[in-house]
Design a protein around this motif. Structure first.
Motif, short mmCIF file in Angstrom:
data_model
loop_
_atom_site.label_atom_id
_atom_site.label_comp_id
_atom_site.label_asym_id
_atom_site.label_seq_id
_atom_site.Cartn_x
_atom_site.Cartn_y
_atom_site.Cartn_z
N LEU A 35 -16.33 9.64 16.19
CA LEU A 35 -16.22 8.67 15.11
C LEU A 35 -14.91 7.90 15.21
O LEU A 35 -13.90 8.44 15.67
N ASP A 36 -14.94 6.65 14.76
CA ASP A 36 -13.68 5.94 14.56
C ASP A 36 -13.27 6.13 13.10
O ASP A 36 -14.12 6.33 12.23
N ILE A 37 -11.97 6.09 12.85
CA ILE A 37 -11.46 6.20 11.48
C ILE A 37 -10.56 4.99 11.20
O ILE A 37 -9.49 5.11 10.61
N ARG A 38 -11.03 3.83 11.60
CA ARG A 38 -10.23 2.61 11.46
C ARG A 38 -9.88 2.32 10.00
O ARG A 38 -8.75 2.00 9.68
N HIS A 39 -10.90 2.38 9.14
CA HIS A 39 -10.74 2.01 7.74
C HIS A 39 -11.30 3.10 6.84
O HIS A 39 -12.29 3.75 7.19
N PHE A 40 -10.68 3.27 5.67
CA PHE A 40 -11.24 4.18 4.68
C PHE A 40 -10.68 3.82 3.32
O PHE A 40 -9.47 3.64 3.15
N ALA A 41 -11.60 3.69 2.35
CA ALA A 41 -11.21 3.40 0.97
C ALA A 41 -11.19 4.70 0.17
O ALA A 41 -12.05 5.57 0.37
N GLN A 42 -10.23 4.84 -0.75
CA GLN A 42 -10.10 6.07 -1.51
C GLN A 42 -11.21 6.22 -2.56
O GLN A 42 -11.44 7.31 -3.06
N SER A 43 -11.87 5.11 -2.89
CA SER A 43 -13.02 5.18 -3.79
C SER A 43 -14.06 4.19 -3.32
O SER A 43 -13.76 3.26 -2.56
N ASP A 44 -15.29 4.37 -3.79
CA ASP A 44 -16.37 3.50 -3.35
C ASP A 44 -16.19 2.07 -3.80
O ASP A 44 -16.75 1.14 -3.22
N ASP A 45 -15.38 1.86 -4.84
CA ASP A 45 -15.17 0.52 -5.37
C ASP A 45 -13.95 -0.17 -4.76
O ASP A 45 -13.72 -1.36 -5.00
N ALA A 46 -13.15 0.57 -3.99
CA ALA A 46 -11.91 0.02 -3.43
C ALA A 46 -12.18 -0.76 -2.15
O ALA A 46 -13.29 -0.74 -1.60
N ASP A 47 -11.15 -1.45 -1.67
CA ASP A 47 -11.24 -2.24 -0.44
C ASP A 47 -11.45 -1.31 0.75
O ASP A 47 -10.61 -0.45 1.03
N ALA A 48 -12.56 -1.48 1.44
CA ALA A 48 -12.90 -0.61 2.57
C ALA A 48 -12.25 -1.05 3.87
O ALA A 48 -12.51 -0.47 4.92
N GLN A 49 -11.40 -2.08 3.83
CA GLN A 49 -10.75 -2.56 5.04
C GLN A 49 -9.31 -2.06 5.17
O GLN A 49 -8.52 -2.60 5.94
N VAL A 50 -8.96 -1.04 4.41
CA VAL A 50 -7.61 -0.48 4.49
C VAL A 50 -7.51 0.40 5.73
O VAL A 50 -8.31 1.33 5.92
N GLY A 51 -6.53 0.13 6.58
CA GLY A 51 -6.36 0.90 7.80
C GLY A 51 -5.91 2.32 7.51
O GLY A 51 -5.11 2.56 6.60
N VAL A 52 -6.44 3.27 8.27
CA VAL A 52 -6.08 4.68 8.10
C VAL A 52 -4.86 4.99 8.96
O VAL A 52 -4.95 5.13 10.17
N THR A 53 -3.70 5.07 8.32
CA THR A 53 -2.48 5.48 9.02
C THR A 53 -2.05 6.88 8.63
O THR A 53 -1.28 7.52 9.33
N GLU A 54 -2.55 7.35 7.48
CA GLU A 54 -2.38 8.74 7.06
C GLU A 54 -3.77 9.32 6.84
O GLU A 54 -4.64 8.65 6.31
N LEU A 55 -3.99 10.56 7.24
CA LEU A 55 -5.32 11.14 7.16
C LEU A 55 -5.65 11.51 5.71
O LEU A 55 -5.03 12.40 5.13
N PRO A 56 -6.62 10.82 5.10
CA PRO A 56 -7.01 11.16 3.73
C PRO A 56 -7.60 12.56 3.66
O PRO A 56 -8.24 13.03 4.63
N ALA A 57 -7.43 13.22 2.54
CA ALA A 57 -7.96 14.58 2.38
C ALA A 57 -9.47 14.61 2.59
O ALA A 57 -10.01 15.56 3.15
N GLU A 58 -10.14 13.52 2.16
CA GLU A 58 -11.60 13.48 2.30
C GLU A 58 -12.02 13.48 3.77
O GLU A 58 -12.99 14.16 4.15
#
Length: 610
Positions: free
Chosen positions: A25-48
Motif C-alpha cells: 500500500l501507499d500511505i501518501r495521504h490520510f485524513a484524520q476524519s472522513d470529513d477532513a481534507d484527504a490530500q494531507v501528506g502522511v509525514t507522521e504515522l497516524p494511530a489508525e
C-alpha cells in the motif's frame, strides 16, 4: 480500535493473512476524519494506520514525496511503520519501498538527486559503468539511513522509441547490451549496500508511445526482436547478479501472450503482462529462472484500473505469478480501513475459487510468501529495528543524506555527462569572445540564482572580466507583458536560455493521485507559457544577430527546435537546481558554463539515436 467488519470480532484466516502480506500500500495521504481534507501528506504515522498495519499483517508499503519532509522525520516514519508491522500476528518487518531512480523520478528532495540514467549512459564512452556504480551506491546509502530497504530501481527498459513519454531519460540508452551493463552495475551497487534492487519494467516499457499511467500500451514486435532487445537486460541481470525484485509492465505483448480477457466494460482485450501467467510464470520464473520477488507496477494505473475491478486485478496478477500486488487499494480516510479489511477477505475468497478451479495452488501461494520472507530476512535486520534507538538512527542519517561527498559526486556526474549537442567554433570558448552584456532567460528565481552563480564561477575560473547580467524570469511575466518582452534583449551581446524539455508523465510526480491535480491546475490566462517565452526571445535574438546559448534540461529527443534557434546547445538531461547552505546550485549549469568558458572539455556522448 478500528471497528471490526459487521460489528463482529476482527479475525483473519490464514489465507487472508497471507494475502495481506502480499500487498503493498501507499500511505501518501490520510485524513484524520472522513470529513477532513484527504490530500494531507502522511509525514507522521497516524494511530489508525499503525493499527491497520498491525491488524491486517500488511507486508509492504511504498513512500512518495508527500511522506518526505526532512531527514529526522522520515527516519521516525519508517521506524514507526516497522514497529507497527512487528507487532502484527505475522511479526514480519515491512518492505519499505520508494522510487528513487535519480533524475526525473526522485521522491526525497533533501537527498542527493543526481541526473538520472540517461546522464549515466552519456558517460559510458569515457567511464564505462563506473559512475553508475558510484551514483547508485550513494543513493541507497541515503535510503538505508532513512530506513528504506527497497528501491524501485534500476530502470532497465531499452528506450528505442523516441516518442516514449514515460521512460525516455529514465533509460540508460537505446542499446540493450549497454543498458544491461548499467543495470547490472546498478543492481550490484544497490544490493551491496543491503537494499533490495528492482529491475523494471518487465518485459520492457522502452518501445511504447503510450504512458501506462494513462492507457494500455501495446508492443507488436515478433519474439525474436523482443528477445534481442527488451529482454536482454533482464536476462543478463538475472544470470549475473540475482536481483531481489523485478517489477512488471502494464503492457500488451501479443508475441509473448496473445490470450484475451474480458474487461470490466465487456470488451475483449489482449491480456497485459502484469496479468499474464505465460509472461510472469512461464517466461520469467521458469524459462529465465528468476527466483526473486515479482512485484506489479502500481495497480491503480489506468493500464490496469480502467479494465479490471480492483479485487479481480489482484487475483489475476497472483494467479499469473506476481508475489506483490502494488497499490491495489487506497486508504485515505478512517472509513477506508474497514473497506481494506473487507478487500483482503474478498481477494482471499476469490483465490479460494481459483484454487478449486486449479488455476493456482495453495502451495504456489505459500511458496510466494516464503520467497518474500526469505528476502526480508536477507535484507531487513529485525533485531536492529527493535534495538537501535530512534535518536541514533536519526543522527546517523543526518551524516549520510546529501553529505559533501554525495553532492560532489552529483557534480562529477554532470561534469562528465553534459553533451555539447551543437557548437559554434567562433563562440567557444566564450572567454575569447569576452561578452560584456549577457541576458539570461530562466523559469523562476531559483533557476536565476543557480545560473547566475554558475556564470560567476565560470568567469572567475577563466579569469575573464565579469559581464553585466540582465535577466528575464518567466514566472514573473504576465500575458499583458508579452509585447514588451523584446526590450529585454536589445542591449545584450549574448543570450543564455535554460529550457526544461521533457514529455510530461505522471511518474514525475508520483502517480495516479496526481492526475486530478494536473487536470485542474490549468493556466488561468494570467501567466505566459515558459517555452513560448524562450522561443520568442531566441527568435528575436537571432533576428538581431545576437549569439544564443541554450542549456536544455531533460529529453534529448525534444531538442530539435532549440538546435535551430541556438549557436551553442548543451544537453544536461534531468538536471536540477537546489539550495545548499543558502546558495542556489545546479550541477548542469555549472558544467555547461565551465565548457562554455573553456574551463573543461565536453565529454558526454548521447547514448541514444535522435
Amino acid at each position: 480500535m478500528t471497528k471490526p467488519l459487521d460489528n463482529e470480532p476482527l479475525v483473519f484466516s490464514e489465507l487472508e493473512k497471507l494475502v495481506a502480506q502480499k500487498i503493498t500500500l501507499d500511505i501518501r495521504h490520510f485524513a484524520q476524519s472522513d470529513d477532513a481534507d484527504a490530500q494531507v501528506g502522511v509525514t507522521e504515522l497516524p494511530a489508525e494506520l499503525a493499527e491497520m498495519i498491525t491488524q491486517s499483517n500488511l507486508g509492504s508499503v511504498v513512500l512518495f514525496a508527500e511522506n518526505f519532509a526532512n531527514t529526522e522525520q522520515v527516519v521516525k516514519l519508517t521506524h514507526d511503520l516497522q514497529q507497527a508491522a512487528l507487532a502484527s500476528a505475522a511479526a514480519k518487518p515491512l518492505i519499505i519501498s520508494v522510487d528513487q531512480e535519480g533524475g526525473r523520478v526522485f521522491r526525497f528532495a533533501q537527498g542527493t538527486a543526481f541526473a538520472g540514467n540517461m546522464a549515466l549512459g552519456a558517460t559510458q564512452n569515457n567511464h564505462g559503468v563506473k559512475l553508475t556504480e558510484q551514483v547508485n551506491t550513494a543513493i541507497v546509502k541515503e535510503l538505508l539511513a532513512l530506513g528504506i530497504n527497497n528501491n524501485y530501481a534500476p530502470v532497465v527498459d531499452v528506450n528505442n522509441n523516441s516518442k516514449n513519454p514515460v521512460i525516455n531519460t529514465r533509460a540508460y540508452g537505446d542499446n540493450p547490451e549497454w543498458v544491461a551493463k548499467h543495470g547490472i552495475a546498478a543492481t550490484k551497487a544497490i544490493q551491496a549496500q543491503g537494499v533490495m534492487a528492482t529491475l523494471k519494467h518487465f518485459p520492457g516499457h522502452g518501445d511504447t508511445y503510450v504512458d501506462s499511467h494513462l492507457g494500455l500500451p501495446r508492443v507488436d514486435h515478433e519474439f525474436a526482436h523482443i528477445n534481442a532487445n527488451e529482454l536482454v537486460p533482464f536476462k543478463q541481470a538475472i544470470a549475473e547478479v540475482k536481483p531481489a525484485m523485478i517489477m512488471t509492465a502494464h503492457i500488451q505483448y501479443p508475441a509473448l501472450d496473445s490470450s484475451t480477457f474480458t474487461s470490466k466494460s465487456g470488451e475483449q482485450l489482449i491480456i497485459p503482462a502484469t496479468m499474464s501467467r505465460k509472461i510472469l510464470h512461464d517466461l520469467l520464473r521458469v524459462e529465465m529462472k528468476f527466483d526473486g520477488i515479482i512485484a506489479t507496477d502500481a495497480l491503480d494505473m489506468a493500464g490496469i484500473a480502467h479494465f479490471y475491478q480492483p479485487v479481480d486485478a489482484v487475483v489475476a496478477t497472483f494467479v499469473a505469478g506476481a508475489d506483490l500486488a502494488v497499490m491495489p487499494f487506497k486508504v485515505r480516510k478512517p472509513s477506508d480501513i474497514n473497506k481494506f479489511y473487507h478487500f483482503i477477505k474478498q481477494v482471499a475468497a476469490k483465490l479460494e475459487q481459483k484454487i478449486e478451479q486449479a488455476e493456482i495452488t495453495q502451495a504456489e501461494l505459500e511458496q510466494s510468501l516464503a520467497r518474500i520472507n526469505r528476502y526480508k530476512v536477507a535484507y531487513i535486520n529485525s533485531v536492529e529495528l527493535a534495538k537501535t534507538p530512534l535518536a541514533q538512527q536519526q543522527q546517523q542519517a543526518q551524516q549520510v543524506v546529501a553529505n559533501t561527498e554525495h553532492l560532489a559526486l552529483e557534480q562529477s556526474l554532470m561534469t562528465e555527462a553534459v553533451v555539447l549537442a551543437k557548437t559554434d567554433a567562433k563562440l567557444l570558448p566564450l572567454a575569447t569572445a569576452k561578452p560584456k552584456n549577457i541576458h539570461i532567460i530562466v523559469e523562476n528565481d531559483l533557476e536565476l540564482a543557480a545560473l547566475s552563480h554558475a556564470i560567476e564561477q565560470a568567469f572567475h575560473q577563466a579569469q575573464c572580466a565579469k559581464a553585466n547580467i540582465t535577466a528575464l524570469v518567466a514566472s514573473k511575466v504576465k500575458v499583458a507583458d508579452k509585447a514588451s518582452l523584446d526590450n529585454f534583449i536589445t542591449s545584450a551581446d549574448l543570450v543564455i536560455a535554460s529550457i526544461n524539455v521533457r514529455t510530461a508523465s505522471l511518474v514525475d510526480l508520483g502517480g495516479m493521485d496526481d492526475l486530478l491535480a494536473t487536470q485542474f491546475a490549468k493556466e488561468k490566462g494570467t501567466s505566459i507559457n515558459y517555452a513560448d517565452v524562450v522561443e520568442q526571445q531566441l527568435v528575436k535574438a537571432q533576428q538581431a544577430g545576437i549569439k544564443r546559448i541554450v542549456i536544455a534540461r531533460g529529453s534529448p529527443y525534444l531538442m530539435s527546435k532549440y538546435t535551430q534557434l541556438s549557436n551553442v546547445l548543451f544537453c544536461s538531461f534531468d538536471d536540477r537546481s537546489y539550495l545548499h547552505q543558502g546558495q542556489a546550485l545546479s550541477p548542469g549549469y555549472n558544467a555547461s558554463l565551465a565548457i562554455l568558458l573553456g574551463n573543461q572539455a565536453a565529454r558526454g556522448v548521447l547514448p541514444v539515436q535522435l
